[in-house]
Design an enzyme around this catalytic site. Structure first.
Site, PDB file in Angstrom:
ATOM      1  N   CYS A   1      27.202  55.623  63.282  1.00 42.09           N
ATOM      2  CA  CYS A   1      26.508  56.336  64.360  1.00 42.09           C
ATOM      3  C   CYS A   1      25.018  56.452  64.078  1.00 42.09           C
ATOM      4  O   CYS A   1      24.221  55.735  64.662  1.00 42.09           O
ATOM      5  CB  CYS A   1      27.121  57.726  64.557  1.00 42.09           C
TER       6      CYS A   1
ATOM      7  N   VAL B   1      37.704  57.002  66.904  1.00 42.05           N
ATOM      8  CA  VAL B   1      37.459  57.597  68.214  1.00 42.05           C
ATOM      9  C   VAL B   1      38.692  57.493  69.102  1.00 42.05           C
ATOM     10  O   VAL B   1      39.158  58.479  69.678  1.00 42.05           O
ATOM     11  CB  VAL B   1      36.252  56.923  68.914  1.00 42.05           C
TER      12      VAL B   1
ATOM     13  N   ARG C   1      47.506  47.692  62.006  1.00 43.11           N
ATOM     14  CA  ARG C   1      47.163  49.078  62.338  1.00 43.11           C
ATOM     15  C   ARG C   1      48.170  49.658  63.324  1.00 43.11           C
ATOM     16  O   ARG C   1      48.574  50.812  63.210  1.00 43.11           O
ATOM     17  CB  ARG C   1      45.750  49.148  62.930  1.00 43.11           C
TER      18      ARG C   1
ATOM     19  N   ARG D   1      32.335  52.041  56.449  1.00 45.70           N
ATOM     20  CA  ARG D   1      31.490  51.187  57.284  1.00 45.70           C
ATOM     21  C   ARG D   1      30.017  51.569  57.178  1.00 45.70           C
ATOM     22  O   ARG D   1      29.666  52.737  57.215  1.00 45.70           O
ATOM     23  CB  ARG D   1      31.933  51.276  58.750  1.00 45.70           C
TER      24      ARG D   1
ATOM     25  N   THR E   1      29.413  53.820  72.069  1.00 41.83           N
ATOM     26  CA  THR E   1      27.979  54.082  72.146  1.00 41.83           C
ATOM     27  C   THR E   1      27.232  52.806  72.497  1.00 41.83           C
ATOM     28  O   THR E   1      27.397  51.772  71.842  1.00 41.83           O
ATOM     29  CB  THR E   1      27.459  54.624  70.804  1.00 41.83           C
TER      30      THR E   1
ATOM     31  N   THR F   1      30.807  49.581  68.368  1.00 36.60           N
ATOM     32  CA  THR F   1      29.594  48.896  68.837  1.00 36.60           C
ATOM     33  C   THR F   1      28.616  48.822  67.660  1.00 36.60           C
ATOM     34  O   THR F   1      27.705  49.650  67.545  1.00 36.60           O
ATOM     35  CB  THR F   1      28.955  49.631  70.027  1.00 36.60           C
TER      36      THR F   1
ATOM     37  N   ASP G   1      45.599  48.176  70.399  1.00 38.30           N
ATOM     38  CA  ASP G   1      44.663  47.707  69.386  1.00 38.30           C
ATOM     39  C   ASP G   1      45.016  46.270  69.042  1.00 38.30           C
ATOM     40  O   ASP G   1      46.200  45.910  68.983  1.00 38.30           O
ATOM     41  CB  ASP G   1      44.726  48.580  68.128  1.00 38.30           C
TER      42      ASP G   1
END
Length: 430
Positions: free
Chosen positions: A263, A20, A43, A334, A123, A88, A38
């Site tokens: 999600c 995102v 990364r 994930r 979210t 989240t 980050d």
């Protein structure tokens, strides 16, 4: 704020550079001065080289961008518009895990100044931004929300693997703590979102809109999964039923399948958690989650029963599972329900091989303690095509026969292959 950002007198900071945060940071960096932050230094090093750890953005996406990637808190002190885009997840007990969000809020709070803006994209359940995040910002900054700094919420609508519906082509919901915040946040996002901006009346409305988007989809898929179980007991092909029902103009063509990812398989638990806090136990949402979470065990049991009917003891069988990412044509593993399916098969002592050209063997080993093979071997008793990668769509039934024993079993979880072409093979799809 918007005009100062456009003139690069102030800069944007994006906290969390995953699937995102990174696209948002790079898109903002076309027009604004951006700091991409980050906590994972490895990364950050990849992004400095123009590499996307999620494999969604090519090197060209990093070119001609006014952005500085960092894991150093001090680099955030000159930012004035903060976008928080951290994960989240839920914990092992399906309870929302707000630790990444809380830590990100602490980070921002340490560098927050009067007049700054903080916009959350993660979210959450309705109320989380104002009730859980703002107090942390106030605690670490010594400032007062709305009075000293502005708050907003703009739910992410990134669809990994989708090359058509990209960040700028998807309508963006924005919200703010007051009218001024709403207008400024809308102006900032509106400068990069070609599809337009929708101004939600409150932050809670924007939070709720996001969480029900995926809850609705979860419930629709759970209905199809339950129907597929019923139809299987009737020896009816669910895919053919959906095709026939789909001839009606208002029939919604959802299909059964494994519901994983970060999600659809997670967001409903945030709404469940908040509802139960308020003394209400949602029946429909919980039932849908229970059905979808139970599908890996159902499929594993189905396959073992098919093998036993062929006279093969589970502990003496070898099964190939093709695909372990949470959806087709992405590298993200994930909350992969394929991993749950593999574990369920292993409970029956089945020898399981796994292949996936899109997934990282190191990530699979770290996340699930499972081993990816470089390529399939031979003489499998069954093959499970679990993910609809483009590479798998191009395979024909002859390929599967070439890597399987006599009386082969093919489980086509995504309905990629025509059932009429599977003569001489035990074929099953959801």
């Amino acid at each position: 704020m918007y005009q100062e950002l456009r003139k690069k007198q102030k800069q944007i900071a994006v906290i969390g550079l995953g699937y995102v945060g990174l696209p948002i940071a790079l898109e903002f960096a076309r027009q604004f001065k951006v700091v991409g932050f980050d906590i994972n230094a490895d990364r950050v090093a990849m992004m400095r080289r123009g590499e996307d750890p999620s494999n969604e953005i090519g090197p060209e996406g990093f070119e001609n961008r006014d952005i500085h990637f960092t894991s150093d808190l001090d680099d955030l002190r000159n930012a004035h518009f903060f976008v928080v885009a951290v994960p989240t997840p839920v914990d092992d007990y399906k309870v929302p895990d707000l630790k990444p969000l809380q830590r990100a809020s602490e980070t921002v709070g340490k560098v927050l100044k009067k007049g700054d803006y903080v916009v959350y994209e993660s979210t959450v359940y309705p109320g989380c931004t104002e009730e859980d995040c703002v107090p942390i910002l106030e605690q670490y900054s010594g400032l007062t929300g709305v009075t000293d700094f502005k708050i907003g919420y703009s739910p992410e609508r990134i669809n990994p693997g989708d090359k058509e519906r990209t960040l700028t082509t998807i309508l963006k919901i924005v919200s703010g703590s007051d009218a001024e915040a709403l207008d400024e946040i809308a102006a900032v996002y509106g400068s990069i979102i070609k599809a337009g901006i929708y101004k939600a009346p409150t932050i809670k409305v924007a939070e709720a809109a996001k969480v029900i988007e995926n809850t609705q989809r979860d419930l629709n898929i759970s209905l199809m999964n339950e129907l597929s179980i019923i139809f299987d007991k009737m020896n009816i092909d669910t895919q053919e039923v959906i095709k026939a029902a789909g001839t009606k103009w208002n029939f919604l063509k959802f299909t059964p399948g494994l519901v994983g990812g970060h999600c659809i398989g997670v967001d409903p638990y945030y709404l469940l958690y908040k509802a139960r806090q308020l003394g209400y136990d949602p029946q429909v949402i919980h039932s849908g989650r229970r059905i979808n979470d139970g599908m890996p065990a159902y499929i594993a049991t189905k396959l073992v029963q098919m093998l036993i009917k062929k006279g093969r003891a589970p502990q003496q069988t070898k099964v190939l599972v093709m695909g372990i990412t949470f959806k087709e044509n992405v590298s993200d593993i994930r909350n992969s329900k394929v991993a749950d399916l593999v574990r369920e098969l292993m409970k029956y002592s089945v020898n399981v091989h796994i292949v996936d050209e899109h997934a990282s063997p190191n990530e699979v080993a770290h996340e699930y303690n499972l081993t990816l093979m470089d390529s399939p071997s031979k003489k499998y008793d069954a093959v499970v095509v679990a993910v609809g990668h483009d590479e798998y769509k191009q395979l024909d039934i002859g390929y599967f026969r070439s890597i399987m024993n006599d009386q082969p079993v093919l489980l086509d979880l995504k309905g990629l292959y025509a059932s009429e072409e599977t003569e001489g093979m035990e074929y099953w799809r959801m």
